[in-house]
Design an enzyme around this catalytic site. Sequence first.
Site, PDB file in Angstrom:
ATOM      1  CD  GLN A 224     -10.970  -7.653  -3.897  1.00 17.30           C
ATOM      2  OE1 GLN A 224     -10.646  -8.770  -4.287  1.00 17.30           O
ATOM      3  NE2 GLN A 224     -10.091  -6.744  -3.530  1.00 17.30           N
ATOM      4  CG  ASP A 256      -5.878  -1.259  -6.217  1.00 14.35           C
ATOM      5  OD1 ASP A 256      -4.754  -1.739  -6.005  1.00 14.35           O
ATOM      6  OD2 ASP A 256      -6.922  -1.942  -6.291  1.00 14.35           O
ATOM      7  CD  GLU A 298      -1.413  -2.090  -8.541  1.00 14.03           C
ATOM      8  OE1 GLU A 298      -0.874  -3.198  -8.386  1.00 14.03           O
ATOM      9  OE2 GLU A 298      -2.651  -1.965  -8.685  1.00 14.03           O
ATOM     10  CG  HIS A 367       0.896  -4.374  -0.910  1.00  8.89           C
ATOM     11  ND1 HIS A 367       1.245  -3.410  -1.835  1.00  8.89           N
ATOM     12  CD2 HIS A 367      -0.321  -4.829  -1.287  1.00  8.89           C
ATOM     13  CE1 HIS A 367       0.285  -3.294  -2.729  1.00  8.89           C
ATOM     14  NE2 HIS A 367      -0.685  -4.137  -2.415  1.00  8.89           N
TER      15      HIS A 367
END
Length: 619
Positions: A224, A256, A298, A367
């Site tokens: 990532q 995100d 987030e 999650h």
Amino acid sequence: MDPDLLARMDRWLPDLTAGLAEVYDEPALIDRVVTLLVEAHDSRPENLRARDRARVLRPDWFQLPSTVGYAAYADRFADDLQGVRARVPYLVELGVTYLHLMPLLKPRPGANDGGYAVMDYRSVAEHLGTMDDLAELAGTLHAHGVTLTLDLVLNHVAREHEWAARARAGQERYQHYFHLFADRTEPDRYEATLPEVFPAFAPGNFSWDEAADAWVWTTFNNWQWDLDWSNPDVFCEFVEIVLFLANQGVDCLRLDAIAFLWKRLGTDCQNQPEVHAITQALRAAARIAAPALIFKAEAIVGPAQVVEYLGTGRREGRVSDLAYHNSLMVQTWSALASRDCRLLVRSLRRFPAKPTTTAWATYLRCHDDIGWAIDDADAAAVGWDGHAHRSFLSDFYAGLATGSFARGEVFQANPATGDRRISGSAASLAGLEQALLAGTSDAVDEVIARLLCAHALMFGFGGPPLLYMGDEIGLRNDRGYARNTTHADDNRWLHRPAMPWEVADRRSDPGSVEGRLFSGIQHLAATRSRLAALHAAVETTVHETGNAAVLAAARRHSAGTLVQLYNVSEHAQQVDSAAVTRHGIGPGVVDELTGTAIDLGGPSVTVAPYAAWWLCAAQ
Ligand code: GLC
């Protein structure tokens, strides 16, 4: 130019220009961006333009008490996007009006962090369907009064994304999209103040990449790659992506890992002011070309920092529209374990007021793992040692502490800091596994009461409550993840089970665990939607009641004050009537959740084990 577009330019161009000027030293950038906005608006379907007009007239749509969210992986919920379409009636039955589908854009092959390593932002993951399926799903959801949220993974892309592939192939333009370093000098200087997100399976924040012949900034996994947002080309790429997704019918983008976007030497590289300037500019761009779209931040950060994501001062209400309330979630689990709400009160009281045009997204589980973000000074203020309490919570929720009801697992133990985060489903953490093993109906009753009390707190807090898939039927941990080689080292999959529809079908049996939880949550949603005091524009204040096991929360609204009491213990508790009447209601009040009249005329009242009361003045 379209008159609506022109009017919106007039309204939001100043926000866009100001945001860009704070970050980029490129005067011509505004023209580049405006061209992108006009192009995106030109290709925006007429039905979505109508949605834009409606949203401009009702900008508080996501703040309404009727907003109830649900987050799910499309494949785990219903195999694929067509399957999700077929299950929309289930969501409607529950009272859901806001669906967040977990990352569904084309991820890298193999391990991809649950889709948070995107390879192509313009295609849907093959096993889920196509972009047309997505647009069709959005249409079906809209027809049922449900909005669609998708993730916008903007801190990083997959190492296999075209930009990274080009950077690795030596194309200079794309090398500037990332943070690449020839040797360890700079990375080491940054590392001196950087925390680690995945210390166990991806230690450090930089990875050596052979093809790029460089150290690459990789906050999360080595596949990532963090983007370099100081490059205006990256900003323009994301303007296009945001509007492309908006034009498929997406109503909200979950930003995100937004806290990590901007890097600054000598800091933890989170919450930097440029993050907010960039978000302001992106949001203004969206307001102009597709105002039906909102942003949800987030940012799993402290109380003072998280409010910045909703905008304070000159940025008041100009940043994200929604932000996750991580502290409320953490403090709720802490209160349930310790049967003590004082720390929750202490820490929530430190939150500055949020802008009235924004909302907290409240959630009991999601999650991700739970990190015990508990401040040492807050713990000390209630007579506790912060480290010892965090350690107690890890032991408690891993099922290691005496008297624990929970069955979770430790995620990413970090010997350097002593942190041990926790994985596990809401039901397993709240004791359902243990109660079912004990086999007594009393034990199961207690867990259901505990879960519904915690959900009531999320539904009563004021912003959209977000249910995590399966919580409405008490899904327990799924230990099968360990058999999947790409998931085995990441126990967050413990609480990401597939939806067992045969189990969900038991929701129509009022005596079953599933039926009791489902109807309990349905009732919370229905009650919430008719209480004007739950509009998110109003602040919640939390208070001690003189009894540590009982929390009071008050919401002052012109339609009437709502005072809530939550008993986080398995014992009946006495509370002074003044804990409610001091907020200006009583002695005659009604609990809106049960319709029961409660008399606060005496000195105290008895609050049943795990009771949640939503009290309004009796009419
Ligand atoms: C967010 C996601 C988490 C993911 C991370 C990296 O925190 O919620 O699941 O691992 O970002 O994208």
